[in-house]
Motif scaffolding. Structure first.
Motif, short mmCIF file in Angstrom:
data_model
loop_
_atom_site.label_atom_id
_atom_site.label_comp_id
_atom_site.label_asym_id
_atom_site.label_seq_id
_atom_site.Cartn_x
_atom_site.Cartn_y
_atom_site.Cartn_z
N LYS A 44 1.21 -15.58 -8.34
CA LYS A 44 0.19 -15.73 -9.39
C LYS A 44 0.64 -14.96 -10.60
O LYS A 44 1.19 -13.88 -10.48
CB LYS A 44 -1.13 -15.15 -8.92
CG LYS A 44 -1.73 -15.83 -7.71
CD LYS A 44 -3.05 -15.16 -7.35
CE LYS A 44 -3.67 -15.77 -6.11
NZ LYS A 44 -4.87 -15.07 -5.66
N ASP A 106 -6.74 -20.93 3.79
CA ASP A 106 -6.01 -21.36 2.59
C ASP A 106 -4.71 -20.57 2.44
O ASP A 106 -3.64 -21.14 2.16
CB ASP A 106 -6.87 -21.21 1.33
CG ASP A 106 -7.33 -19.77 1.09
OD1 ASP A 106 -7.79 -19.11 2.05
OD2 ASP A 106 -7.23 -19.29 -0.06
N ARG A 131 -12.91 -20.28 5.84
CA ARG A 131 -13.29 -20.18 4.43
C ARG A 131 -13.84 -21.54 4.03
O ARG A 131 -13.22 -22.57 4.35
CB ARG A 131 -12.05 -19.83 3.62
CG ARG A 131 -12.33 -19.69 2.16
CD ARG A 131 -11.21 -19.08 1.37
NE ARG A 131 -11.75 -18.69 0.09
CZ ARG A 131 -11.09 -18.15 -0.89
NH1 ARG A 131 -9.81 -17.88 -0.73
NH2 ARG A 131 -11.68 -17.84 -2.02
MG MG Z 1 -6.87 -16.76 -3.25
#
Ligand code: MG
Ligand code: ATP
Length: 218
Positions: A44, A106, A131
């Motif tokens: 990220k 995820d 989730r």
């Molecule tokens: Mg995340």
């Protein structure tokens, strides 16, 4: 002694993280949950608050829970934060300890994109948490789950027991159903950006910290 290692960007930490950590600790009877925010996340890049802010928000959020600890090892390390390195360090520091690496479905499905994924899945057992938006059954598509691993049909609806599946590496993944909380850091950041309320999505102290330091406003 068994410890849960909970890595993430925590940008910012929210009740989805905190409640999941509490439920994992209780279900697996762990002595501690160690939260490890990544310093420079490898995958990220945009909109990430400085590591010291994310660390401080976690410090505020974890205060008062004797089972929750915070580690700054990834924030102190220079360069990108690789989970494999972190686990190596922890193993050297605490050779007697049994670790479970906690992550959402995820994140588990994303492991092939991580640094040295084959090594990672051979290094630790996993506690995979449910989730909203992701099903345990989808884990059958993961290259790290052994073909034919039994993932019960009803697991995503009503199963309260801990299901264990074998990974190709020989390690285990414990599949744990959490109270579903559809909160993400992305949605929190988006709300801040749009001037919407983030009340009841994260601890009040974290909200105050975000306001004081004007985080997530462009
Ligand atoms: Mg995340
Ligand atoms: P972002 O939207 O920025 O990716 P996030 O909410 O996914 O943020 P991360 O820091 O990426 O938070 O997540 C750390 C770990 O916590 C991941 O393994 C993720 O799957 C898990 N996680 C985050 N939010 C939840 C939630 N609401 N329920 C269950 N697991 C969660």
């Amino acid at each position: 002694m068994s410890v849960g290692i909970f890595g993430g960007t925590f940008n910012p930490v929210h009740f989805g993280h905190l409640r999941a950590a509490e439920e994992v600790r209780e279900k697996l009877n762990l002595e501690k949950i160690l939260f490890i925010p990544s310093g420079t996340p490898p995958l990220k890049t945009e909109g990430i608050a400085a590591a010291r802010h994310r660390l401080e928000m976690l410090r505020i959020a974890l205060r008062g829970n004797p089972f929750f600890d915070l580690s700054d090892i990834e924030c102190r390390r220079r360069g990108k934060s690789f989970t494999v390195r972190t686990l190596e360090t922890l193993r050297t520091l605490y050779p007697e300890m049994r670790f479970y690496f906690i992550l959402g479905i995820d994140a588990f499905l994303d492991i092939p994109n991580w640094w040295q994924p084959d090594l990672l899945v051979a290094m630790t057992d996993f506690a995979v948490i449910s989730r909203p938006g992701f099903s345990f059954r989808s884990m059958r598509e993961s290259p790290y789950v052994r073909g034919g691993a039994r993932i019960p049909k009803d697991i995503d609806e009503s199963n309260d027991e801990v299901n264990v599946i074998r990974l190709r590496s020989g390690r285990s993944a414990l599949l744990l159903r959490m109270t579903p909380l559809g909160i993400s850091s992305t949605s929190v950041r988006r709300s801040i950006e749009q001037g919407k309320s983030i009340k009841y999505l994260l601890p009040p102290g974290v909200q105050s910290y975000i306001i004081t330091h004007k985080l997530y406003k462009s």
